[in-house]
Design a protein around this motif. Structure first.
Motif, PDB file in Angstrom:
ATOM      1  N   GLN A  66       0.632  -1.154  -0.179  1.00 35.37           N
ATOM      2  CA  GLN A  66       0.149  -0.079   0.049  1.00 35.37           C
ATOM      3  C   GLN A  66       1.277   1.252  -0.060  1.00 35.37           C
ATOM      4  O   GLN A  66      -0.187   2.215   0.085  1.00 35.37           O
ATOM      5  CB  GLN A  66      -0.730   0.152   1.088  1.00 35.37           C
ATOM      6  N   CYS A 134      -6.869  -0.564   3.827  1.00 36.83           N
ATOM      7  CA  CYS A 134      -5.913  -1.875   4.488  1.00 36.83           C
ATOM      8  C   CYS A 134      -5.768  -3.238   3.658  1.00 36.83           C
ATOM      9  O   CYS A 134      -5.908  -2.959   2.074  1.00 36.83           O
ATOM     10  CB  CYS A 134      -6.916  -2.821   5.156  1.00 36.83           C
ATOM     11  N   SER A 136      -5.034  -7.083   2.633  1.00 31.57           N
ATOM     12  CA  SER A 136      -4.951  -8.237   2.494  1.00 31.57           C
ATOM     13  C   SER A 136      -4.270  -9.548   1.852  1.00 31.57           C
ATOM     14  O   SER A 136      -3.362  -9.311   1.132  1.00 31.57           O
ATOM     15  CB  SER A 136      -6.800  -8.083   2.373  1.00 31.57           C
ATOM     16  N   ARG A 146     -12.680 -10.173   3.860  1.00 33.89           N
ATOM     17  CA  ARG A 146     -11.322 -10.250   4.689  1.00 33.89           C
ATOM     18  C   ARG A 146     -10.424 -11.337   5.171  1.00 33.89           C
ATOM     19  O   ARG A 146     -10.700 -11.263   6.564  1.00 33.89           O
ATOM     20  CB  ARG A 146     -10.232  -8.743   4.171  1.00 33.89           C
ATOM     21  N   THR A 175     -10.017  -2.129  -0.019  1.00 32.08           N
ATOM     22  CA  THR A 175      -8.425  -2.130   0.056  1.00 32.08           C
ATOM     23  C   THR A 175      -7.820  -2.590  -1.387  1.00 32.08           C
ATOM     24  O   THR A 175      -8.648  -3.072  -2.361  1.00 32.08           O
ATOM     25  CB  THR A 175      -8.160  -4.011   0.579  1.00 32.08           C
TER      26      THR A 175
END
Length: 236
Positions: A66, A134, A136, A146, A175
């Motif tokens: 991310q 988030c 995952s 998730r 996500t």
């Protein structure tokens, strides 16, 4: 280990194996949020969402997958909260304000860079969160269930902010993942697990349809002893 834990473990192993066989991640993905090929493209798709464009305060996980999301948030002038890895400090979130950064955005948005330049804050010092991203391991296309890497930190982060009134049912959760991580089948989840509203891959944006509400905060009876021992804010 509960039946749900065993089922989640099987999902993780399947997805990690598949990602490695397809060359979609660097070697050694097992045990981690996958640092997938195409993460920049997924971040770009995420940034096309109206809910992202309107958001001024973003909360994002610290994983490499991310990083493009965090960089984009700061480049667009958004206030960014990033969890301290393993929630290991009494104030468990980094505050990254693009107006006051003393390092290049691409450096400050990493875990090692934030450690050097970003103050840590607790929920009592934070602003309400408009949008959550988030990491995952796997996501159900239909329900938004998730499966993470198994440590439980993402669930705790959102639960802490929910308890503080900073995350509500109006806070969208998303996500970014590789297409391989987006599964058509139902996935196991527990009562303390949150579901995502959006799953974004390099190829598509999926608006999920969670079929139950989010946890209302921390479920103390579900906390493990190792979490209580290692996460300072849980002992406050």
């Amino acid at each position: 280990m509960t039946d749900i834990d065993r089922a989640k473990h099987a999902v993780r192993q399947h997805v990690w194996d598949l990602l490695e066989r397809r060359g979609a991640v660097p070697p050694g993905v097992h045990g981690h949020i996958p640092d997938f090929v195409g993460k920049e493209e997924a971040a770009a798709r995420l940034a096309e969402l109206d809910v992202w464009k309107k958001a001024r305060v973003i909360k994002c996980n610290p994983d490499r997958a991310q990083l493009p999301v965090r960089v984009r948030a700061l480049q667009e002038g958004k206030l960014l909260y990033m969890a301290v890895p393993k929630l290991a400090t009494p104030k468990p979130f980094y505050l990254l304000d693009p107006a006051s950064l003393t390092a290049p955005i691409e450096t400050a948005a990493t875990s090692s860079g934030a450690l050097q330049v970003a103050p840590t804050v607790g929920p009592d010092e934070m602003r309400p969160v408009d949008f959550i991203v988030c990491g995952s391991v796997a996501v159900s296309r239909h329900s938004g269930v998730r499966v993470g890497k198994g440590a439980g930190y993402s669930d705790l982060e959102i639960a802490l902010l929910t308890d503080a009134g900073l995350v509500t049912t109006n806070t969208a959760i998303s996500t970014t993942i590789h297409q391989t991580q987006l599964l058509d089948e139902d996935l196991p989840d527990a009562d303390h697990d949150f579901r995502v509203d959006f799953a974004i891959t390099p190829n598509e944006v999926v608006a999920c349809r969670p079929d139950r509400g989010r946890p209302s905060g921390i479920i103390r009876s579900n906390l493990r002893q190792d979490q209580l021992d290692s996460i300072p804010i849980l002992r406050a």
